[in-house]
Design an enzyme around this catalytic site. Structure first.
Site, mmCIF file in Angstrom:
data_model
loop_
_atom_site.group_PDB
_atom_site.id
_atom_site.type_symbol
_atom_site.label_atom_id
_atom_site.label_comp_id
_atom_site.label_asym_id
_atom_site.label_seq_id
_atom_site.Cartn_x
_atom_site.Cartn_y
_atom_site.Cartn_z
ATOM 1 N N CYS A 67 86.550 57.522 -19.547
ATOM 2 C CA CYS A 67 85.484 57.636 -20.755
ATOM 3 C C CYS A 67 85.650 58.691 -21.451
ATOM 4 O O CYS A 67 84.896 58.767 -22.707
ATOM 5 C CB CYS A 67 83.981 57.332 -20.050
ATOM 6 N N CYS A 97 75.597 61.414 -24.598
ATOM 7 C CA CYS A 97 75.739 62.383 -23.649
ATOM 8 C C CYS A 97 74.221 62.839 -22.910
ATOM 9 O O CYS A 97 74.365 63.205 -21.900
ATOM 10 C CB CYS A 97 75.969 63.569 -24.502
#
Lengths: 402, 298
Positions: free
Chosen positions: B35, B106
């Site tokens: 990812c 994030c």
């Protein structure tokens, strides 16, 4: 500290001589080339000169084969859509899976519209399989579109050979040469290439100007219809200042072609060698022996590209990355994926692209700047141990989900 | 390049608490190298008080992934585990003065690493059916997987309905083509193989609804208005905003936008969404306006 620009495959600075050539066309030579009066005819002459300057750089047989457009993307769309429209009995497009989005996104849309698109695969060095290509050439193919040089790795495709193979079967051939024009010698009249796209801002001309080369006799349907500009093949009042600028940029590119392939190449090789010799677990991507003289794409394992760029930027060094994070998608660059670059490296690819403006001192500074940045980020990485990658990075890091 | 806040830049250039933590007794690993984002959070927890005495991180990822990790460790140091579990991804983003919509994941990764590390300390299993799709709506950071799930679960058919349920498409409207594609795809799956017509596009102007059987009294009308506002408040509160009724003057409904909603660039979209709900609930065309637009008393 002077900034260092190593992102010339993204865009280039306008050459000062190009800007000088353009300036009068905003003020005293503001006329419309179509007008009969003196204001217009001055501009008309300038466009003719620019057309011949582009013709010379491309080695085109006739200056009427040069059609000015607004950008590389417009040229690409015009070429492919024209081929499909002009040959309704043919429903197939052949391209490659490492093209620029200007081609790939268009082809994805064409598929949704019911056309058949074959995307040629590349090997781990980014090279095409010519036998696969040959096997796909048949009388349902309207056009082949393959880039001359890849924007990320600089890898050069054998487009002249591919065009000849297509021509044998009566298939049109287009090449997106946005990265190649001005960097490597091109002589279209000695090839079977029917159409070629170029973009001004990649060779020190301004943004917003492009060219579609259209071989005389190649069947054509315009994208924009309207006035008779560009012999009715691309309507819309000519962007005269930018066309003049592009003409000048083409003349300069022809003059500097030798420098590009000697001095620029030498600096690129020095940079690449300097980085590879100091840092472990990194490698150049693409077909290193057969690529543009200005491009070096290096994959740094176990770290992420955007983080590298931010740290380089802090030191005034501009480059670019194929990491997912710089594009806003979750996947790393489609070019790296197509070459089968492992994920451990694909997210950490950095492209350095030079121009004739770069100096030895700049390259020395970059060679010194990169190793500490890579070390700093690897120290932060859970995939990196004391002295190198964690014994088995995929296993030592055991996420709850992946 | 992204527009990172100064705080994000500062935490990226000078990350706090990075590197291994020898005495860690709770470790959470999330993400993967595929990812492009991976985070290991290491906690040193006092077994008696359950206070997090120290927290370190190692991150493979972009600038905001490293900054979010750094921020997370600063936020949770000194907290008890139960307090730390209250930390949301929005808290992490707020601590950094915000993250670009494409980068909110994030902060989500930070929160998930925290949950995983605490579960690890407590000897529990932690799992997450985490799945993230391509970002469709950049205004509200809504991805394809979320839109698809909501469309399926609620049998949605129009872009407008998707906007009501997820907010996706309620801002600049550039993603409506993408939303229409998801609708068409779900519809095709529902119908099975065969001919499928494209979903209707979002109407430029809302159609006038049918008049209600009986005209509402002013009291009934206000009650309905309050009901609609109550229904949208949780959505706004999730983004640290809020709304309350200011006044009703004929067909004009004035509201106070509070918290993060006040002065938000998406104010017009928020009011537009509320207005649509009001029109549906009241059965008449009304206008929803910010209280700043109220006529000044003579």
């Amino acid at each position: 500290m002077e900034p260092i620009y190593l992102d010339n495959n993204a865009t280039t600075r306008c050459d000062p001589a190009v800007v000088q050539a353009m300036l009068p066309f905003f003020t005293e030579h503001f006329g419309n080339a179509s007008s009969i009066h003196a204001f217009g005819s001055e501009v008309g002459k300038a466009l003719k000169k620019a057309r011949s300057q582009v013709q010379a750089l491309l080695g085109a047989e006739h200056d009427s084969e040069i059609i000015f457009t607004s950008c590389g993307t417009e040229s690409d769309s015009t070429a492919i859509l024209s081929a499909l429209k002009a040959q309704p009995e043919r429903n197939t497009v052949i391209t490659t899976n490492v093209e620029h989005p200007a081609i790939l996104t268009l082809c994805d849309w064409l598929e949704k519209e019911g056309y058949i698109v074959h995307k040629l695969k590349v090997d781990k060095k980014g090279r095409l399989d010519i036998d696969e290509y040959k096997s796909l050439l048949n009388d349902r193919v309207a056009i082949v579109s393959a880039m001359w040089a890849n924007n990320e790795t600089g890898t050069i495709f054998p487009v002249e050979e591919m065009a000849a193979l297509a021509a044998e079967k009566g298939i049109m051939f287009h090449t997106d040469a946005v990265q190649a024009v001005g960097k490597i010698p091109i002589d279209l009249k000695s090839t079977k290439i029917d159409m070629l796209s170029l973009s001004g801002h990649k060779l020190h001309a301004p943004k917003g100007i492009g060219v579609l080369y259209l071989r005389r006799g190649c069947r054509f349907r315009p994208l924009l219809r309207g006035g008779h500009q560009e012999r009715g093949r691309r309507a819309g009042t000519e962007n005269s200042a930018s066309i003049v600028g592009l003409g000048m940029a083409c003349e300069l590119a022809l003059q500097k072609m030798a420098i590009e392939n000697s001095e620029v190449k030498r600096l690129r090789d020095k940079l690449e060698k300097g980085i590879l010799s100091q840092i472990t677990h990194c490698f150049p991507t693409g077909d290193v022996a057969n690529r543009l003289p200005n491009t070096s794409n290096i994959a740094f394992e176990y770290i992420e590209g955007e983080a590298i760029l931010l740290l380089l930027n802090k030191l005034g060094i501009a480059a670019s990355s194929g990491s997912a994070c710089t594009s806003g998608s979750l996947e790393p660059s489609h070019v790296m994926r197509a070459m089968g670059i492992p994920y451990t490296a694909a997210h950490g690819t950095i492209r350095f692209s030079l121009s004739v403006y770069n100096t030895e001192a700049e390259i020395d500074r970059v060679i010194a700047a990169v190793p500490p940045i890579i070390a700093q980020l690897r120290k932060l990485s859970p995939y990196w141990g004391e002295k190198g990658p964690a014994a088995n990075p995929q296993e030592s890091f055991a996420p709850t989900y992946a | 390049m992204w527009e990172y806040s100064d705080k994000v830049r500062e935490h990226f250039f000078n990350p706090r608490n990075s590197g291994p933590l020898e005495e860690a007794n709770g470790i959470g690993d999330v993400g993967s190298i595929q990812c492009g984002d991976a985070l290991r959070l290491m906690l040193k927890v006092d077994p008696d008080t359950e206070i997090i005495e120290d927290a370190h991180f190692q991150t493979f990822g972009c600038g905001s992934a490293i900054a979010s990790s750094s921020a997370l460790t600063e936020i949770i140091k000194g907290m008890t585990l139960d307090q730390a579990l209250e930390v949301s991804n929005q808290n992490i983003a707020d601590y950094l003065d915000g993250l670009p919509p494409e980068k909110m994941h994030c902060s989500v990764m930070g929160r998930e690493a925290l949950q995983a590390a605490i579960a690890n300390y407590r000897g529990e299993e932690w799992s997450d059916d985490h799945e993230e799709g391509a970002l469709i709506c950049k205004c509200f950071a809504i991805d394809a997987v979320m839109i698809e799930d909501v469309v399926k679960a609620n049998n949605l058919n129009t872009v407008e309905e998707v906007t009501f349920y997820t907010k996706a498409g309620g801002g600049c409207a550039a993603c409506h083509e993408g939303i229409e594609e998801i609708l068409a795809q779900v519809k095709a799956e529902r119908a099975g193989p065969g001919e499928v017509s494209p979903p209707p596009a979002c109407p430029a102007t809302p159609e006038a609804p049918k008049p209600p059987a009986k005209k509402l009294s002013i009291v009934e009308k206000i009650a309905k208005i309050q009901e609609v506002l109550e229904s949208v408040r949780p959505m706004l509160q999730r983004d640290h905003g809020d709304v309350e009724l200011a006044d009703v003057q004929g067909k004009k409904i004035y509201v106070h936008l509070k918290g993060a909603c006040s002065g938000c660039m998406m104010e017009a979209a928020t009011l537009g969404g509320i207005q649509q709900k009001m029109i549906e609930a009241l059965g008449e065309l009304v206008q929803v306006l910010p209280s700043s637009h109220m006529p000044v008393e003579a």
